[in-house]
Design a protein around this motif. Sequence first.
Motif, PDB file in Angstrom:
ATOM      1  N   SER A 232      -6.833  -1.493  -3.544  1.00 46.10           N
ATOM      2  CA  SER A 232      -6.715  -1.891  -2.455  1.00 46.10           C
ATOM      3  C   SER A 232      -5.305  -1.050  -1.868  1.00 46.10           C
ATOM      4  CB  SER A 232      -6.465  -3.170  -2.093  1.00 46.10           C
ATOM      5  OG  SER A 232      -5.272  -3.946  -2.415  1.00 46.10           O
ATOM      6  N   LYS A 233      -4.489  -0.768  -2.770  1.00 49.43           N
ATOM      7  CA  LYS A 233      -3.105   0.027  -2.524  1.00 49.43           C
ATOM      8  C   LYS A 233      -2.834   1.328  -2.709  1.00 49.43           C
ATOM      9  CE  LYS A 233      -0.653  -4.543  -3.211  1.00 49.43           C
ATOM     10  NZ  LYS A 233       0.001  -5.362  -3.912  1.00 49.43           N
TER      11      LYS A 233
ATOM     12  N   ILE B 248       0.869  -1.197  -0.119  1.00 50.53           N
ATOM     13  CA  ILE B 248      -0.113   0.017  -0.070  1.00 50.53           C
ATOM     14  C   ILE B 248       0.806   1.194  -0.093  1.00 50.53           C
ATOM     15  CG2 ILE B 248      -0.184   0.166   2.630  1.00 50.53           C
ATOM     16  CD1 ILE B 248      -3.173   0.921   2.120  1.00 50.53           C
ATOM     17  N   LYS B 249       0.443   2.314  -0.628  1.00 43.24           N
ATOM     18  CA  LYS B 249       1.164   3.597  -0.649  1.00 43.24           C
ATOM     19  C   LYS B 249       0.225   4.708  -0.012  1.00 43.24           C
ATOM     20  CE  LYS B 249       4.834   1.920  -2.933  1.00 43.24           C
ATOM     21  NZ  LYS B 249       5.839   1.541  -2.082  1.00 43.24           N
ATOM     22  N   PRO B 250       0.830   5.715   0.662  1.00 44.41           N
ATOM     23  CA  PRO B 250       0.481   6.851   1.266  1.00 44.41           C
ATOM     24  C   PRO B 250      -0.216   7.815   0.359  1.00 44.41           C
ATOM     25  CG  PRO B 250       2.616   6.909   1.631  1.00 44.41           C
ATOM     26  CD  PRO B 250       2.534   5.420   0.954  1.00 44.41           C
TER      27      PRO B 250
ATOM     28  N   ARG C  58      -6.661  -0.072   6.831  1.00 49.80           N
ATOM     29  CA  ARG C  58      -5.274  -0.174   7.591  1.00 49.80           C
ATOM     30  C   ARG C  58      -4.441  -0.857   6.957  1.00 49.80           C
ATOM     31  NH1 ARG C  58      -6.266  -2.196  13.530  1.00 49.80           N
ATOM     32  NH2 ARG C  58      -7.835  -0.364  13.479  1.00 49.80           N
ATOM     33  N   ARG C  59      -4.856  -1.978   6.233  1.00 52.01           N
ATOM     34  CA  ARG C  59      -3.871  -2.849   5.427  1.00 52.01           C
ATOM     35  C   ARG C  59      -4.481  -3.222   4.158  1.00 52.01           C
ATOM     36  NH1 ARG C  59      -3.182  -8.075   8.826  1.00 52.01           N
ATOM     37  NH2 ARG C  59      -1.672  -8.582   6.998  1.00 52.01           N
ATOM     38  N   TYR C  60      -3.533  -3.346   3.213  1.00 46.81           N
ATOM     39  CA  TYR C  60      -4.374  -3.664   1.850  1.00 46.81           C
ATOM     40  C   TYR C  60      -4.903  -4.781   1.725  1.00 46.81           C
ATOM     41  CZ  TYR C  60      -0.270  -6.462   0.282  1.00 46.81           C
ATOM     42  OH  TYR C  60       0.567  -7.405   0.337  1.00 46.81           O
ATOM     43  N   GLY C  61      -4.143  -5.845   2.459  1.00 49.59           N
ATOM     44  CA  GLY C  61      -4.743  -7.234   2.119  1.00 49.59           C
ATOM     45  C   GLY C  61      -3.881  -8.396   3.141  1.00 49.59           C
ATOM     46  N   GLU C  62      -4.225  -9.533   2.641  1.00 48.45           N
ATOM     47  CA  GLU C  62      -3.470 -10.802   3.522  1.00 48.45           C
ATOM     48  C   GLU C  62      -3.438 -12.108   2.403  1.00 48.45           C
ATOM     49  OE1 GLU C  62      -6.197 -11.475   6.758  1.00 48.45           O
ATOM     50  OE2 GLU C  62      -6.565 -13.503   5.733  1.00 48.45           O
ATOM     51  N   GLY C  63      -2.777 -12.736   2.590  1.00 48.88           N
ATOM     52  CA  GLY C  63      -2.829 -14.114   1.845  1.00 48.88           C
ATOM     53  C   GLY C  63      -1.498 -14.620   1.358  1.00 48.88           C
ATOM     54  N   PRO C  64      -1.189 -15.757   0.714  1.00 47.92           N
ATOM     55  CA  PRO C  64      -0.047 -16.209   0.330  1.00 47.92           C
ATOM     56  C   PRO C  64       0.734 -15.728  -0.880  1.00 47.92           C
ATOM     57  CG  PRO C  64      -1.603 -17.956  -0.290  1.00 47.92           C
ATOM     58  CD  PRO C  64      -2.439 -16.682   0.579  1.00 47.92           C
TER      59      PRO C  64
ATOM     60  N   SER D 121      -7.962 -18.504  -2.929  1.00 49.11           N
ATOM     61  CA  SER D 121      -9.355 -18.088  -1.962  1.00 49.11           C
ATOM     62  C   SER D 121      -8.807 -17.821  -0.803  1.00 49.11           C
ATOM     63  CB  SER D 121     -10.406 -19.327  -2.058  1.00 49.11           C
ATOM     64  OG  SER D 121      -9.763 -20.550  -1.645  1.00 49.11           O
ATOM     65  N   ARG D 122      -7.467 -17.911  -0.320  1.00 49.53           N
ATOM     66  CA  ARG D 122      -7.060 -17.473   0.889  1.00 49.53           C
ATOM     67  C   ARG D 122      -6.388 -15.889   0.621  1.00 49.53           C
ATOM     68  NH1 ARG D 122      -2.560 -20.771   3.016  1.00 49.53           N
ATOM     69  NH2 ARG D 122      -2.425 -21.499   0.727  1.00 49.53           N
ATOM     70  N   ASP D 123      -6.327 -15.400  -0.302  1.00 46.12           N
ATOM     71  CA  ASP D 123      -5.879 -14.136  -0.744  1.00 46.12           C
ATOM     72  C   ASP D 123      -6.908 -13.140  -0.577  1.00 46.12           C
ATOM     73  OD1 ASP D 123      -2.787 -14.356  -1.542  1.00 46.12           O
ATOM     74  OD2 ASP D 123      -3.704 -15.530  -2.816  1.00 46.12           O
ATOM     75  N   PHE D 124      -6.956 -11.924   0.162  1.00 46.30           N
ATOM     76  CA  PHE D 124      -7.915 -11.195   0.418  1.00 46.30           C
ATOM     77  C   PHE D 124      -7.403  -9.565   0.275  1.00 46.30           C
ATOM     78  CE2 PHE D 124      -9.562 -14.573   2.706  1.00 46.30           C
ATOM     79  CZ  PHE D 124     -10.891 -14.778   2.359  1.00 46.30           C
ATOM     80  N   ARG D 125      -8.324  -8.769  -0.445  1.00 48.46           N
ATOM     81  CA  ARG D 125      -7.864  -7.411  -0.391  1.00 48.46           C
ATOM     82  C   ARG D 125      -8.992  -6.555   0.242  1.00 48.46           C
ATOM     83  NH1 ARG D 125      -4.023  -9.567  -1.325  1.00 48.46           N
ATOM     84  NH2 ARG D 125      -2.522  -9.483  -3.021  1.00 48.46           N
ATOM     85  N   PHE D 126      -8.516  -5.469   1.077  1.00 49.01           N
ATOM     86  CA  PHE D 126      -9.618  -4.677   1.957  1.00 49.01           C
ATOM     87  C   PHE D 126      -9.692  -3.088   1.045  1.00 49.01           C
ATOM     88  CE2 PHE D 126      -7.196  -7.357   4.926  1.00 49.01           C
ATOM     89  CZ  PHE D 126      -8.590  -8.333   5.173  1.00 49.01           C
ATOM     90  N   THR D 127     -10.945  -2.671   1.143  1.00 47.50           N
ATOM     91  CA  THR D 127     -11.402  -1.496   0.724  1.00 47.50           C
ATOM     92  C   THR D 127     -12.363  -0.679   1.726  1.00 47.50           C
ATOM     93  OG1 THR D 127     -13.199  -1.721  -0.879  1.00 47.50           O
ATOM     94  CG2 THR D 127     -10.799  -1.549  -1.624  1.00 47.50           C
ATOM     95  N   THR D 128     -12.763   0.518   1.967  1.00 47.45           N
ATOM     96  CA  THR D 128     -13.586   0.789   2.529  1.00 47.45           C
ATOM     97  C   THR D 128     -14.536   2.101   1.939  1.00 47.45           C
ATOM     98  OG1 THR D 128     -12.160   2.761   3.622  1.00 47.45           O
ATOM     99  CG2 THR D 128     -12.301   0.706   4.665  1.00 47.45           C
ATOM    100  N   ALA D 129     -15.552   2.028   2.203  1.00 50.75           N
ATOM    101  CA  ALA D 129     -16.427   2.977   1.415  1.00 50.75           C
ATOM    102  C   ALA D 129     -18.026   3.121   1.935  1.00 50.75           C
ATOM    103  CB  ALA D 129     -16.753   2.528  -0.260  1.00 50.75           C
ATOM    104  N   ASP D 130     -18.478   4.413   2.219  1.00 52.09           N
ATOM    105  CA  ASP D 130     -19.627   4.699   2.973  1.00 52.09           C
ATOM    106  C   ASP D 130     -20.057   4.231   4.104  1.00 52.09           C
ATOM    107  OD1 ASP D 130     -20.232   6.291   0.332  1.00 52.09           O
ATOM    108  OD2 ASP D 130     -20.825   4.518  -0.754  1.00 52.09           O
TER     109      ASP D 130
END
Length: 491
Positions: free
Chosen positions: A336-337, A297-299, A382-388, A406-415
């Motif tokens: 996600s990044k 992830i980048k700021p 707070r983190r972009y994701g998880e997984g192998p 299916s163990r790789d996840f990415r996170f976003t937030t909205a509304d």
Amino acid sequence: MYDMTKYLNTIEDVIAGGPYQDTWESLSRYTVPEWYKNAKFGIFIHWGIYSVPAFGSEWYSRNMYVKDSPEYKHHVETYGRHKDFGYKDFIPMFTADKFDPDAWAELFAEAGARYVVPVAEHHDGFQMYESEISHWNAAEMGPKRDVLGQLEESCKKNGMEIGASSHRVEHWFFMGHGREYDSDVREPMERGDFYWPAMPEPESLQDLYSEPMPTEEFLQDWLVRCCEIVDKYRPKIVYFDWWIQHSAVRPYLRKFAAYYYNRAAQWGSEAVINYKHDAFLFGTAVPDVERGQFADIKPYFWQTDTAIALNSWGYTEHNDFRPAEDIICDLVDIVSKNGCLLLNVGPKPDGTITQEDKAVLLKIGAWLKTNGEAIYGSRVWRRYGEGPTQVVDGQFSDSIKKNFTSRDFRFTTADGYLYAIAMKCSGDGEYCIRSLGIQDASRQANFHGIIRDVEVLGCGEKPQWSRDQEGLHIRSGFVGDGPVVFKLELE
């Protein structure tokens, strides 16, 4: 020959009138527009004379003059000797008789794109727009249509912002190999001519001080061409390819940025510049990663530009097309990044878009219709994701198959929602998101929040879910080809 004096004076007047001056200090006050950070997905278009030979790549105009290259051999065998049939002789063959800008725009909108960036001028020096600076343009030759202008009108009707891409600076050397033997490039030329200046190519295209350095005349011509696009079409984005990082170009980059940002301020509009290789001072424009992405992830906000075809940006008869599912995964990973994706298509010389490109775009659009709320307008968690699965960092890595699980996840937030996106559908319907497990005092805190409900976008049935210290466990019967989006309602 076009007299640049009046335009150069106008450029200086606009810069002097502010609010931006042509200094890095002044340009550092730039902020990235919210519409762009919300858009997330755009379409890049490489379409020009190079689509006529449709061989090798969009670099045909250079490579056909490089002795012993596949393009050189193909050209001689197919069209004859270079002195008798040069690159310029493809222009009458570039008729674009089936070009329908409304159909293009409707397809891009159906694909879920929020902005469109056609190449206004590629390295070959042929302008895809109406110009007063050179007669070598699509409005006067070949299609005899203002391609950029017509696309602008169609894209706006379909709710998309329009940009423009300039690759002109590479024209300094791009046709230079044609001077090494008896070819049409050796004909007498001056500024405004198609092949001008056709200088020797640098030994290293990454050398910031390579010689012969671009001259003041060439750089002024480059600046005026770029500013003409701004004034004539008011693009929301101007994308620059590499080589603008050459040391000789830097003062002209600052002038262009100040002019463009000031014009946007005058018009009550907003402006974005895409750049590569630290050509701009960080914070004065938006960095772009060609055919790759960041591993973390980048700021700051950034962009990836890549193509549906792995081997070429333009149309060729043997393009190697990427699957839509891979591109959707890239889009999710990039967003996600803190990035956005500019995805290229390469139309045929008649103006039609290949069935392969269309199929990919429509699959992306179908996925975004269901899952777009996790993408458009979203922000990073707070983190972009998880997984192998690890993503290779940096440019020119899009050909590396990522093989998400299916163990790789990415996170976003909205509304007010948190979205957890499984990069691949689970074969047994079971998912475990470890970042969302219940925390205890002995573990490093990741997520102490309360999950009220879980929904699977595009699925009519509620999933079963529970939490423990291992993670958030979800069981769903949803089956799909692309990433699976879990919408989490938090307390």
